[in-house]
Design a protein around this motif. Structure first.
Motif, PDB file in Angstrom:
ATOM      1  N   UNK A   1      59.843  32.072  23.688  1.00 49.66           N
ATOM      2  CA  UNK A   1      58.963  33.053  24.322  1.00 49.66           C
ATOM      3  C   UNK A   1      57.888  32.408  25.196  1.00 49.66           C
ATOM      4  N   UNK A   2      57.409  31.239  24.804  1.00 50.03           N
ATOM      5  CA  UNK A   2      56.251  30.659  25.477  1.00 50.03           C
ATOM      6  C   UNK A   2      56.527  29.366  26.229  1.00 50.03           C
ATOM      7  N   UNK A   3      57.651  28.724  25.941  1.00 53.62           N
ATOM      8  CA  UNK A   3      57.900  27.386  26.459  1.00 53.62           C
ATOM      9  C   UNK A   3      57.941  27.274  27.965  1.00 53.62           C
ATOM     10  N   UNK A   4      58.250  28.363  28.682  1.00 56.34           N
ATOM     11  CA  UNK A   4      58.348  28.306  30.141  1.00 56.34           C
ATOM     12  C   UNK A   4      56.977  28.231  30.820  1.00 56.34           C
ATOM     13  N   UNK A   5      55.894  28.485  30.065  1.00 59.25           N
ATOM     14  CA  UNK A   5      54.548  28.406  30.618  1.00 59.25           C
ATOM     15  C   UNK A   5      54.087  26.952  30.691  1.00 59.25           C
ATOM     16  N   UNK A   6      53.123  26.670  31.573  1.00 56.45           N
ATOM     17  CA  UNK A   6      52.491  25.356  31.555  1.00 56.45           C
ATOM     18  C   UNK A   6      51.689  25.237  30.258  1.00 56.45           C
ATOM     19  N   UNK A   7      51.989  24.229  29.478  1.00 56.40           N
ATOM     20  CA  UNK A   7      51.381  24.099  28.149  1.00 56.40           C
ATOM     21  C   UNK A   7      52.032  24.994  27.114  1.00 56.40           C
TER      22      UNK A   7
ATOM     23  N   UNK B   1      42.924  22.043  33.755  1.00 54.47           N
ATOM     24  CA  UNK B   1      42.063  20.933  34.158  1.00 54.47           C
ATOM     25  C   UNK B   1      42.873  19.648  34.357  1.00 54.47           C
ATOM     26  N   UNK B   2      43.839  19.406  33.453  1.00 51.44           N
ATOM     27  CA  UNK B   2      44.695  18.213  33.533  1.00 51.44           C
ATOM     28  C   UNK B   2      46.141  18.691  33.607  1.00 51.44           C
ATOM     29  N   UNK B   3      46.634  19.056  34.795  1.00 46.84           N
ATOM     30  CA  UNK B   3      47.960  19.689  34.918  1.00 46.84           C
ATOM     31  C   UNK B   3      49.099  18.865  34.324  1.00 46.84           C
ATOM     32  N   UNK B   4      49.024  17.548  34.432  1.00 46.95           N
ATOM     33  CA  UNK B   4      50.127  16.731  33.939  1.00 46.95           C
ATOM     34  C   UNK B   4      50.187  16.610  32.431  1.00 46.95           C
ATOM     35  N   UNK B   5      49.156  17.103  31.730  1.00 47.29           N
ATOM     36  CA  UNK B   5      49.118  16.941  30.278  1.00 47.29           C
ATOM     37  C   UNK B   5      50.121  17.838  29.566  1.00 47.29           C
ATOM     38  N   UNK B   6      50.454  18.988  30.171  1.00 49.79           N
ATOM     39  CA  UNK B   6      51.355  19.934  29.516  1.00 49.79           C
ATOM     40  C   UNK B   6      52.296  20.589  30.503  1.00 49.79           C
TER      41      UNK B   6
END
Length: 451
Positions: free
Chosen positions: A91-97, A201-206
């Motif tokens: 349900x949530x995995x397609x979101x960033x983070x 804030x840190x796009x590459x983190x998640x």
């Protein structure tokens, strides 16, 4: 010696014994027993021991403890965590983070069956860490979110620590479960928003996870239905009044075992191991309860809680400031010992002080007491206490959940895990502040469901 001075000396000795690693149960039994003997003589203390243990352990409401511990132990072995994380990630995995958010949701779901923060962190860490690494999540966010998600096991009902608190202050267990629902869901929402802000804030983190195709999505969603049924039958049955917590826990044990047996996750050896774990943990809890009761009797007979309340009155501190000081002390203690031991150690002392204050012993800056009855105070303080106990599990330098996750994520330095958990610590402080300012968030649901 002055009785109050005797009580203070007893507390100092107790802290010293715990500091030198003497088991907390033996420390409290020793200090409480000797303290009662000093105050009243050895004969009354020995007479007390003749009936105290039986009277303490034969309380019917205490029978729920081993049942929920067994339910949690079986849940850890039955594969419930995998089904929960798989469904949440679909349900949530397609979101960033989104995969980290899925881990939070799965921790909340598993905590509702397990009831233990350390077990939740350990079990969900094994399930979610490989997936978080697969999508190249930063070590800080991956481990920090799992350490923070693990603390949900304390508050999301059914919670063993919440049950013990209810027994100590003589609160209704169902009422405490009901009161924990809104603060628990509030924590889940705040943690997910924290992850969303973190990756903003840190796009590459998640990074975003892969979207599931229709067949995978349906399979993952339907796979969690048995878990929802177990949750619904256990807690739904309690809230609907079909049975009280002890038979509800027995129903939960049977359903979790059946789920694990059908999936061939719970073998005979796994069942035997779960029973041994339950016996060991229950014995430890019961022994600590005996020590806590002796300490409570000792402190009551020397009048230390009443003297503390009188002293607070003389300082002119408002009741809400007293509450803040006590909660801050719980955060500090939470860095040094596990949540259950801390609740059993400090609540028998803190609670009588709050009762004295709430009873109008003095007129503080904000008036007399907390503006609520004793029963409401039990609920409000209990939820606040458990939340700050959670904070102790992720507070440096001795955050137990951080150690658990770091042991699983050997390629992530512990300092990175503490960095990752820091934002969650911050929003937990915000949650405590909101619940302090608005007690109705804790008291509203019990008032309409229990009356």
């Amino acid at each position: 010696m002055d009785p109050v001075a005797t009580g203070m000396a007893g507390l100092a000795i107790l802290v010293l014994l715990i500091a030198i690693r003497m088991p907390i149960a033996y420390s409290m039994i020793l200090v409480g027993g000797i303290g009662i003997s000093i105050v009243n003589g050895p004969a009354p203390m020995l007479n007390q021991l003749k009936t105290l243990a039986y009277g303490q352990f034969s309380i019917y409401s205490l029978s729920v403890v081993p049942m929920f511990i067994l339910m949690g132990s079986l849940a850890s072995k039955a594969g419930l965590s995998k089904a929960l994380f798989r469904a949440a990630n679909a349900w949530l995995g397609w979101l960033r983070g989104g995969t980290a958010m899925a881990a939070i949701a799965a921790c909340a779901g598993f905590g509702s069956v397990c009831g233990s923060s350390l077990a939740t962190a350990s079990t969900m860490g094994r399930v979610a860490l490989p997936e978080l690494k697969k999508y190249n999540y930063s070590g800080a966010l991956a481990t920090g979110s799992l350490a923070a998600g693990g603390v949900l096991g304390i508050l999301i009902p059914p919670s063993v620590v919440l049950i013990i608190y209810a027994i100590i202050v003589e609160a209704n267990i169902v009422t405490m479960f009901t009161a924990a629902i809104i603060p628990g869901l509030f924590a889940v929402v705040l943690f997910m928003l924290t992850i969303a802000a973190y990756v903003l804030i840190i796009p590459g983190a998640g990074p975003k996870g892969g979207s599931k195709d229709r067949q995978e999505f349906i399979a993952a969603t339907t796979g969690v239905i048995p878990v929802l049924i177990i949750f619904g039958l256990v807690l739904g049955g309690i809230f609907a009044g079909f049975y009280n917590p002890t038979p509800a826990a027995a129903v939960g044990v049977f359903l979790v075992w059946l789920y694990g047996a059908v999936r061939r996750e719970i073998t005979f050896n796994a069942l035997k191991e779960a029973l041994k774990e339950t016996a060991s943990t229950t014995g430890m809890i019961y022994l600590i309860l005996l020590g806590a009761e002796l300490m409570k009797i000792f402190l009551s007979r020397v009048g230390l809680p009443q003297a503390t309340a009188d002293w607070i009155g003389q300082t002119g501190m408002s009741p809400i400031l007293v509450m803040i000081v006590l909660l801050a002390a719980l955060i500090v203690l939470g860095c040094l010992m596990d949540s259950l031991s801390m609740i059993l150690l400090v609540i028998p002392f803190f609670w009588p002080v709050l009762v004295e204050i709430n009873g109008g012993v003095y007129q503080g800056a904000e008036g007399s007491g907390f503006g609520m009855g004793t029963e409401d105070l039990k609920i409000w303080f209990g939820i606040l206490a458990l939340i700050v106990v959670e904070l102790g599990l992720i507070t440096p330098p001795v955050g137990l959940n951080v150690f658990v996750i770091s042991a699983l994520a050997k390629d992530t330095p512990m300092i990175e895990t503490f960095k990752g958990v820091a934002p969650f610590f911050g929003v937990e402080l915000i949650r405590v502040a909101i619940l302090l300012l608005f007690p109705s968030l804790t008291l509203w649901l019990p008032s309409i469901m229990i009356g």
